[in-house]
Each structure stands twice: as structure tokens, then as C-alpha cells.
Design an enzyme around this catalytic site. Structure first.
Site, PDB file in Angstrom:
ATOM      1  N   ASP A   1     -34.283   7.007 -21.336  1.00 56.40           N
ATOM      2  CA  ASP A   1     -32.902   6.599 -21.626  1.00 56.40           C
ATOM      3  C   ASP A   1     -32.023   7.789 -22.010  1.00 56.40           C
ATOM      4  O   ASP A   1     -30.796   7.654 -22.086  1.00 56.40           O
ATOM      5  CB  ASP A   1     -32.871   5.581 -22.777  1.00 56.40           C
ATOM      6  CG  ASP A   1     -33.597   4.295 -22.427  1.00 56.40           C
ATOM      7  OD1 ASP A   1     -33.440   3.840 -21.285  1.00 56.40           O
ATOM      8  OD2 ASP A   1     -34.315   3.760 -23.289  1.00 56.40           O
TER       9      ASP A   1
ATOM     10  N   ASP B   1     -30.809  -0.701 -22.222  1.00 55.30           N
ATOM     11  CA  ASP B   1     -32.152  -0.596 -21.673  1.00 55.30           C
ATOM     12  C   ASP B   1     -32.832  -1.946 -21.932  1.00 55.30           C
ATOM     13  O   ASP B   1     -32.423  -2.678 -22.845  1.00 55.30           O
ATOM     14  CB  ASP B   1     -32.905   0.542 -22.367  1.00 55.30           C
ATOM     15  CG  ASP B   1     -34.381   0.536 -22.036  1.00 55.30           C
ATOM     16  OD1 ASP B   1     -34.712   0.513 -20.837  1.00 55.30           O
ATOM     17  OD2 ASP B   1     -35.200   0.541 -22.977  1.00 55.30           O
TER      18      ASP B   1
ATOM     19  N   ASP C   1     -34.041   3.303 -26.140  1.00 52.80           N
ATOM     20  CA  ASP C   1     -35.027   3.790 -27.109  1.00 52.80           C
ATOM     21  C   ASP C   1     -36.036   4.772 -26.535  1.00 52.80           C
ATOM     22  O   ASP C   1     -36.830   5.344 -27.276  1.00 52.80           O
ATOM     23  CB  ASP C   1     -35.784   2.608 -27.717  1.00 52.80           C
ATOM     24  CG  ASP C   1     -36.712   1.934 -26.701  1.00 52.80           C
ATOM     25  OD1 ASP C   1     -36.389   1.954 -25.494  1.00 52.80           O
ATOM     26  OD2 ASP C   1     -37.754   1.404 -27.118  1.00 52.80           O
TER      27      ASP C   1
END
Length: 659
Positions: free
Chosen positions: A554, A357, A550
Site C-alpha cells: 500500500d 485497501d 496497512d
């Protein structure tokens, strides 16, 4: 997508962090199925009494006196071996409705068989070495769990709850409810997650973030359970039940790591009773077969059968993986990387791709001012004073970035209006000022056109500063890469691991960040629900894939990946569904985990080779009659201790040449 729908099985492994506590989690080496508890204190006392009897027997001439002392040695030092060998086999056989022997049964039969043919001395020696190895294995297991035990001891147990009249009652942490008010005195542990409602705290958050510098917290700030308050008193409102706090989640992850075995350990564990059955069939065939094809007498055939029984026992093979896995998990826990099981850890050493990410993982999650330009340098100082005064009244990340970058020479007291979609505006000294993004009707001065284009192509967020509707300045901001990210990406590429960035940002922004840190595969404009699909694409193209993120968005990708890593400062959902947690937002811990996982896999392979070579070598020597029972025991148990000690090397920090 709900949190519950994110918890699913993949590759036969349940990704939920709850586990079946009825499944034995510490069966290793020659310990067998220990569904009952033992008093190790009495076992050790009896062991040394048996050892004393064995030593006394050596001062007596051969005969019934020495044999009696050797028998006492077997009875005292080996009582738990016989009990676990016979009673556990009976219990497991009854429970499973099929014959289910364990490794202790082999050793018990070998000792009984040796005494049956009058070899009391060798039976006693077998039991002493085997039982001694048993105790050393327990020591090794406990040594590898040292960090985990330390972590469990940090869990707070009591809290000072205040009633409506501010009376204090000391209660169990488990009795706290959301909304309760709790008093924290100097030196107290924060009982669970909450928000300070009164006072100031100087908090040691090392147990959560790994940060060695204590943090100052005041009214409205979040505090975490298990952290320690230093030299002040404050009250807090409980926002999370203790078992669901950040530290509570850490404890559950650690417990999970002890229950889940690596793929190799799981296969060995399943094969153990099958192997034992094969040995129990092989030994009688060996004894009777040797009568047909050799000139051995019955005594020699039976004696060689007992040697084969000991030599073929897979004690070292059973200890090949679990001590190594526990040592690796303990090493990583000490350094702020928690795994929910050694199965994921074993797979980490074989990954072919890593997907990241962007925000909060590859980047700091906090934009910074990278460039700015004004049409008149002489006026720039005055305009900066206006800009800072305007942004001080705003509450958004871009405002914080501007305030951190610029310092005002004069403080203006301005009334600022925040117009949604337009930005900030104010009036001062008869002029109107505004800060916002480029609008359709805005005309950039020729001096700023090139700069605006350059900033935009670099993926930067650019805001305009206007005086009386005329654009007089540009400020460009970018969410800059986190520390050490470039080093991490280089490490992955050096190990032939492909890297990907999956982000919801536009293509220019995504590619700009990726190019600056060295990632060469970017998926931009990705909606949260589509991230999992991109992970599946990477898995098809590359193979075993890890995902690091995080945020809530995600979570689908973390579940879909072969190994999901959540950054410790991320959301509860991301932490819940991930396979591992990096307690600090420091990606260098990921590379450390990868190096250690590869080393663990190498050591497990070494242990398996050692175990098999010793079994093959001892049996070969036994066939030619060049080895006795005592030597077989020494080498066999020696190989068991060797693989355990080899696994314990993983408790040590990686050497510089390994980093």
C-alpha cells in the site's frame, strides 16, 4: 520499490517524518520570533510587581508621581514585550538581510508613543493587557499540547541488560543493540520492541494499541517498547533499536505534528512581517494625512495614530489557526489517531474520495468459515473429527479458520502430509482423506455442484474434503468485514464522499466484499505497483483523495494520495510513508478525525472573521474619534483571547449530536 523512493515531496510538503527543527514551530498570536528562551517565572513575577505599581498609581493624583509608577509598570510588566519587539526584529533583520519586524514591535512602539505624548496611564494599561494576554496564550498552547507531553513522558529511558553470565546492568535504552538480552521485572516498562525468550508476561499495551485488557505473552511472542509488564518476570531479545520501535515512530510522528503548520497558519505566518511593515508605513501616513484633511491638532493626530497602531495589529489573526490546530491534534492523539502535521489534518476536512485497501483495512485479515455442506449428514460428525485432526497439524490462516469453526467430538492422532499445490492428506482406518482446492480432474457430486457455484460467485474460498478420492464435503471461507466498516462507509456516503476499494483479489471476491459493506467502486486484480496509478485516476475524477492501508504493497498509494492513513497494526513501511496513523485497526477513528477536521476548519474561519471585523471596527471608530487607546487595547486583546478560547474548544470530545 525501495522505502527511500517512497519518501517524496507532494504539493510542496515533505512526506518523510523527519523535520527541520530550526524552523520555529510555535509562533502564534503576538509572540513573534522567539529564537531565545525566557524565564517565564521571572517574567510573571515582574508582571505582578508592575501590576502593583499600576494599582498604586491610581490612588495618587495626576502628576509626576502617578506617571512614574505607570512608567515602572511599562518597564517591569512589559520588559519582554520591548525586548522581543526590538531585539528579535534586529536579529531577524540581520539574519535575513532585510527588515523583518514582529508584532511585539508594534505594541512596544504604541506604548512608547503613548508615553511620549504624556499618556502614561494608557501606556501602562496597554502593556498590562497585552502582556497578560501573552501569558494566557502560552497557557493555551501548553494546554493544547497536554496529551503530547503525556505521550513523551511515557517513553522508557532505562533497561536491565543481561550479559553472557546473566549479570544485570542498568543501561540507557539508547545503548541497547539488536540482539541484546534484557530482563523485564514486574512493573517495568518494556524498553523497546523485542521477542520473549524466557518466561511469561502480562502486558498492558494501551500505549500502543489502546486496548484496555492486558495481553498474556509467552516465549516467541512480540512485545512493544513503552508497554508495561504486570506481575511476572521475563527476558526478551531486542529486535529493534529504540528510536525505530513502534513507540519511537509514534513519538516522531507527534513531534512532526508540532512542526508542520496548516495551510492557513502557514500563509498567516508568512504574511505577518509584511503586514507589520504595512502598519508601520500606514501609521505615519495616518498621522500626517489627518493634518491635511481634518482639523485635529498634532496631539490628537499622534494620539489617533497610536490607537490605529494598536487597532491594526493582527494579534487575533495570528492566533486564528495554530491553537485550533494544536488542540485538534491533541484531541486526536488522545484517541489514537496521530497526524504528522496540521496541514494534512486541514485537508482531511475537504476530501472528496477515500480509497481503501481490502485485507486488514476493510476486512479483519483473518478468514472465517461462512458455509459448509456434506453429502451425508449421518457421517458429517465423523468427518468433522477427521478434518479438525488434520488441520491441527497445519499452519496457515485457512486451518485456523476451520479449527475455530469446528469442534471435534473425538481426538484423532493423525500423521498429516502437506503436499504443495494439493493440500493436506492422511490415512485412517484404511481410508485416505484429503483437504484442498478443486483440481482439474475432480468431479463434484450433483448434491454439491450448486453449493460450490454459489460460494464461488460470492467470492468465497472453497476447499474440498475427500474420502478415498471422492468429494464428500465443501467448506467455504471468507475474510469478513471488520467491525463498524458498514457504518463508516455509510457515513462517508452521507457526506457525499466517494468510496473505492483497491485490491489484488479477483473480481468476484472484491465485488462480494464491496457489496456487503456498501462500497460501489472496486478495482480488482491490482498489482502493488499499480495501486498508485489508480489513486491518481481517482484524484483526477474526484479531487482531494485519502488512502487507507496497512501493508508494504500500500506504500506507493499512501504516498501518492493527498492524505495517507496507515492502520496501526500495519507494516513499518506503511506507517513511515503515511500522513496519519490509526493506532487501533478501527476505522471509526477515521470518521471521528474527519468530523473533527471539519469542525477545526469551521473554527479557523470563524476566528479569521472575528479578527478582521475587530480590526475594521476599531479603525472605523478611531477615524471618527469615538474610541480611546484604552478601549482599543481592551477590545483588541479581547478578540485575541476570544479566538484562542474558540480554538481550545477543539480539545473537548465531539458532542453526541456531532457524531
Amino acid at each position: 520499490m525501495s522505502q527511500d523512493s517512497l519518501i517524496k515531496h507532494k504539493s510542496g510538503i515533505n512526506k518523510n517524518i523527519h523535520f527541520d527543527k530550526h524552523e520555529p514551530s510555535d509562533q502564534h498570536s503576538c509572540k513573534g520570533h522567539q529564537n531565545h528562551s525566557h524565564s517565564h517565572k521571572w517574567e510573571i513575577i515582574l508582571y505582578f510587581v508592575g501590576l502593583a505599581a499600576f494599582l498604586m498609581a491610581r490612588f495618587l493624583p495626576s502628576g509626576w508621581g502617578a506617571n512614574l509608577l505607570d512608567f515602572v509598570t511599562v518597564f517591569l510588566a512589559g520588559n519582554h514585550v520591548v525586548i522581543e519587539g526590538i531585539t528579535d526584529t534586529c536579529q531577524e533583520t540581520k539574519t535575513r538581510n532585510k527588515f523583518y519586524p514582529n508584532l511585539h514591535l508594534l505594541m512596544a512602539l504604541a506604548a512608547i508613543g503613548a508615553m511620549f505624548i504624556g499618556q502614561f496611564h494608557e501606556a501602562a494599561l496597554l502593556i498590562l493587557i497585552f502582556a497578560g494576554a501573552h501569558f494566557l496564550e502560552d497557557y493555551a498552547k501548553n494546554k493544547s499540547k497536554k496529551e503530547i507531553t503525556h505521550l513523551l513522558n511515557m517513553n522508557p529511558t532505562k533497561a536491565r541488560r543481561l550479559d553472557e553470565e546473566d549479570n544485570v546492568t542498568v543501561v540507557d535504552v539508547n545503548a541497547l543493540n539488536i540482539g541484546d538480552i534484557v530482563q523485564i521485572l514486574p512493573g517495568d516498562q518494556v524498553p523497546t520492541d523485542g521477542i520473549i525468550v524466557k518466561g511469561i508476561g502480562i502486558i498492558d499495551e494501551a500505549s500502543i494499541t489502546g486496548e484496555s485488557i492486558s495481553q498474556e505473552k509467552t516465549t516467541g511472542d512480540l512485545v512493544y517498547g513503552s508497554t508495561i509488564n504486570h506481575n511476572s518476570t521475563f527476558t526478551m531479545e531486542v529486535t529493534t533499536e529504540s528510536d525505530k520501535s513502534v513507540f519511537g515512530q509514534i513519538l516522531r510522528v507527534v513531534e512532526e505534528s508540532q512542526a508542520n503548520l496548516s495551510p492557513v497558519a502557514t500563509k498567516i505566518k508568512k504574511a505577518e512581517p509584511i503586514y507589520v511593515k504595512a502598519i508601520l508605513i500606514f501609521v505615519p501616513f495616518f498621522i500626517f494625512g489627518s493634518q491635511l484633511i481634518t482639523n485635529w491638532d498634532w496631539y490628537t493626530s499622534f494620539y489617533r495614530g497610536m490607537v490605529a497602531l494598536v487597532s491594526s495589529s493582527p494579534c487575533a489573526l495570528a492566533a486564528a489557526a495554530i491553537p485550533a490546530s494544536l488542540s485538534t491534534i491533541s484531541n486526536l492523539a488522545k484517541r489514537g489517531v496521530l497526524f504528522k502535521g496540521s496541514d494534512y489534518l486541514a485537508n482531511l476536512g475537504s476530501i472528496q474520495a477515500v480509497a481503501f485497501d481490502k485485507t486488514g483495512t476493510l476486512t479483519a485479515g483473518k478468514p472465517k468459515v461462512t458455509d459448509y455442506i456434506f453429502v451425508d449428514d449421518k457421517q458429517s460428525s465423523y468427518w468433522v473429527d477427521i478434518i479438525v485432526a488434520m488441520e491441527k497439524g497445519a499452519n496457515h490462516p485457512l486451518a485456523n479458520a476451520i479449527i475455530e469453526k469446528f469442534t471435534a467430538n473425538k481426538g484423532f492422532d493423525l500423521i498429516v502430509e502437506n503436499q504443495i499445490g494439493q493440500g493436506l492428506s492422511t490415512e485412517y482406518n484404511g481410508s485416505t482423506y484429503s483437504i484442498g482446492k478443486l483440481q482439474k480432474n475432480d468431479q463434484l457430486p450433483n448434491d454439491l455442484v450448486k453449493a460450490y457455484k454459489t460460494y464461488s460467485e460470492a467470492g468465497k474460498t472453497t476447499v474440498l474434503f475427500k474420502e478415498n478420492d471422492a468429494i464428500v464435503g465443501l467448506i467455504a471461507m471468507l475474510d469478513t468485514p471488520a467491525k463498524q466498516v458498514k457504518k463508516v462507509i455509510k457515513y462517508l456516503h452521507d457526506h457525499s464522499i466517494s468510496t473505492y476499494m483497491i485490491t489484488g483479489d479477483n473480481k468476484k471476491t472484491g465485488e462480494a466484499i464491496a457489496q456487503s459493506i456498501g462500497i460501489n467502486n472496486v478495482y480488482s486484480n491490482v498489482l502493488p505497483e499499480n495501486k498508485a496509478a489508480y489513486i491518481q485516476t481517482i484524484q483526477t475524477q474526484k479531487g482531494l483523495t485519502a488512502m487507507i492501508g496497512d501493508g508494504i504493497n500500500d506504500a506507493p498509494a499512501l504516498v501518492t494520495s493527498d492524505i495517507g492513513f496507515a492502520m496501526g497494526e500495519g507494516t513499518d513501511v506503511a506507517i513511515e510513508v503515511a500522513d496519519s496513523i490509526i493506532m487501533e485497526n478501527n476505522l471509526e477513528k477515521f470518521t471521528y478525525a474527519h468530523r473533527l477536521a471539519k469542525k477545526m476548519n469551521r473554527i479557523v474561519k470563524q476566528n479569521i472573521v472575528i479578527a478582521l471585523l475587530v480590526v475594521l471596527g476599531l479603525n472605523s471608530l478611531n477615524i471618527f474619534g469615538t474610541i480611546n487607546l484604552a478601549i482599543s487595547v481592551i477590545f483588541h486583546e479581547g478578540s485575541t483571547l476570544l479566538v484562542i478560547l474558540n480554538g481550545l474548544r477543539l480539545l473537548l470530545p465531539l458532542a453526541k449530536e456531532e457524531l
